[in-house]
Design a protein around this motif. Structure first.
Motif, PDB file in Angstrom:
ATOM      1  N   GLY A   1      60.785  31.345  19.273  1.00 38.83           N
ATOM      2  CA  GLY A   1      61.047  30.673  18.010  1.00 38.83           C
ATOM      3  C   GLY A   1      60.126  29.498  17.766  1.00 38.83           C
ATOM      4  N   GLN A   2      59.896  28.699  18.791  1.00 39.63           N
ATOM      5  CA  GLN A   2      59.085  27.495  18.638  1.00 39.63           C
ATOM      6  C   GLN A   2      57.656  27.838  18.245  1.00 39.63           C
TER       7      GLN A   2
ATOM      8  N   ALA B   1      57.314  29.520  14.774  1.00 40.45           N
ATOM      9  CA  ALA B   1      57.450  28.559  13.683  1.00 40.45           C
ATOM     10  C   ALA B   1      56.222  27.663  13.560  1.00 40.45           C
TER      11      ALA B   1
ATOM     12  N   VAL C   1      64.495  25.153  12.926  1.00 38.59           N
ATOM     13  CA  VAL C   1      63.985  26.491  12.616  1.00 38.59           C
ATOM     14  C   VAL C   1      64.788  27.102  11.473  1.00 38.59           C
TER      15      VAL C   1
ATOM     16  N   ILE D   1      62.364  20.341  14.517  1.00 38.33           N
ATOM     17  CA  ILE D   1      61.768  21.199  15.543  1.00 38.33           C
ATOM     18  C   ILE D   1      61.041  20.342  16.568  1.00 38.33           C
TER      19      ILE D   1
ATOM     20  N   LEU E   1      63.137  33.961  10.755  1.00 40.75           N
ATOM     21  CA  LEU E   1      63.340  32.595  11.223  1.00 40.75           C
ATOM     22  C   LEU E   1      64.813  32.312  11.505  1.00 40.75           C
TER      23      LEU E   1
END
Length: 412
Positions: A231-232, A235, A295, A314, A374
């Motif tokens: 996810g990090q 994004a 996110v 984030i 996302l």
């Protein structure tokens, strides 16, 4: 001299290492990739999925090379690994100014960047810092990680300015030169404590690599890193493109990415303070939950303000994995195989980092939107936060460096 004193030599090492991280793979490549993504793909007519695969190749190279880099760091002075890695990284990044329309050219350069990547990033410096600090280790890691935070603030708008004023080719060349001019002199200041053992060590120094791999604690840390990294990195690498797709100007999009750097800086300094006072897995849970919220907010961001808010959340939560992972490894497993185990966790992180940007690019190419994916990545990050609550009390008493070997060796 005590660790609390600013005259303690370990702090000089920490600040020099932080400066190196500022121009490292983990900062320069990660935070400017999204800034270069649009102009490069428009120049050559590549899809975003195809261009994002380059980041995936770099991440997979990091995954393959990190355990070897970790083993070398456990055996040799850090500078022997850092100097050649920074030199190759800076030259390879600058060489992107000569990029041709062939995708294999882009992939080959990013593969090389990934091979040396962790020789320039946090892994290369964490081992040195653990030899200098025990009671203030959380603060020392926070100082180390602030280099990446400053990079996140400074490098995206700098890259956008250079692209706007000189073109993307010159921007690559200038930033690569900065790596060499700033990184190499600072790397000369990074060294281990004179009292630190190296090479063959006895069991009292901590767990062996095999003992660490048999511990369920290690695999929880790996799982958290893997889930959060998807996810990090997805994004971060597509944030600028996502915001400009929704009507935000290129300058405001770069500033939104830069705002993440400011929140990373605040979050990491706070994380260091918290780690020296509270149980690290609970601190990690809080930070990762905040990152998951960011996110989720990014999935619906339609304005510069929403982009700033999402990127800030984030960034604030990113310390949940980058700062806390080496801290946890030292606490649970000691220093005997610290860099080797840390390198293995980086392999998991990097494999996930290869997946995140590619699936983001595929989602956009297929649906013209990042929103649904996302939200799924936000849920995945929240799941990673919950896993941190499964970690037990520390097993290492660092004042004596005594390992509870029967328990550690029998776990998992």
């Amino acid at each position: 001299m005590r660790e609390d004193s600013l005259r303690y030599p370990g702090w000089r090492v920490a600040f020099a290492a932080s400066g190196c991280v500022l121009v490292s793979f983990a900062s320069l490549l990660v935070y400017t990739f999204g800034i270069f993504l649009k102009p490069v793909t428009q120049q050559f007519g590549w899809s975003r999925e195809a261009a994002s695969a380059a980041f995936g190749f770099a991440a997979l190279a990091v995954a393959g090379a990190s355990p070897l880099i970790g083993m070398l760091l456990d055996r040799y002075p850090a500078r022997r690994i850092i100097f050649p890695s920074l030199t190759i990284f800076g030259c390879a990044f600058a060489s992107l100014s000569l990029l041709t329309p062939h995708l294999w050219h882009l992939y080959a350069v990013f593969l090389l960047l990934g091979i040396v990547g962790n020789g320039t990033a946090h892994l290369a410096y964490s081992r040195a810092l653990t030899t200098w600090f025990v009671g203030r280790r959380g603060a020392a890691f926070a100082v180390l990680m602030t280099g990446g935070a400053v990079g996140a603030m400074v490098l995206p708008p700098l890259a956008e300015l250079l692209i706007r004023e000189t073109g993307w080719r010159a921007a690559f060349a200038i930033l690569g030169a900065v790596v060499l001019a700033a990184g190499l002199p600072l790397a000369n200041q990074v060294r281990e404590s004179p009292q630190a053992p190296r090479g063959r060590q006895n069991a009292a120094d901590g767990a062996s690599t095999a003992q660490g791999l048999r511990s369920y604690i290690f695999w929880i840390i790996v799982a958290v890193l893997f889930m959060n990294s998807i996810g990090q990195n997805g994004a971060i690498t597509h944030m600028a493109a996502l915001l400009t797709d929704r009507g935000v100007s290129a300058r405001d999009a770069a500033l939104a990415v830069s705002a993440m750097g400011g929140s990373i800086l605040i979050g990491r300094l706070l994380t260091g303070w918290l780690l020296d006072r509270y149980f690290a897995p609970r601190v990690a849970f809080l930070l990762l939950a905040i990152s998951a919220l960011g996110v989720a907010l990014l999935s619906a961001a339609q304005s510069p303000a929403a982009g700033f808010a999402a990127s800030s959340l984030i960034g604030f939560g990113m310390g949940g994995e980058t700062d806390i992972t080496p801290y946890l490894l030292a606490k649970y497993f000691g220093l005997r195989a610290f860099s080797t185990l840390y390198g293995l966790t980086w392999s998991a992180y990097a494999i996930a980092a290869a997946i995140g940007p590619v699936i983001m690019g595929r989602a956009f190419d297929a649906a013209g939107s990042y929103g649904a994916l996302l939200m799924q990545l936000a849920a995945l990050t929240l799941g990673a936060a919950c896993l941190m609550l499964l970690l037990p009390a520390y097993r290492i008493e660092e004042s004596k460096l005594e390992l509870v070997e029967p328990k550690l060796g029998s776990e998992g």
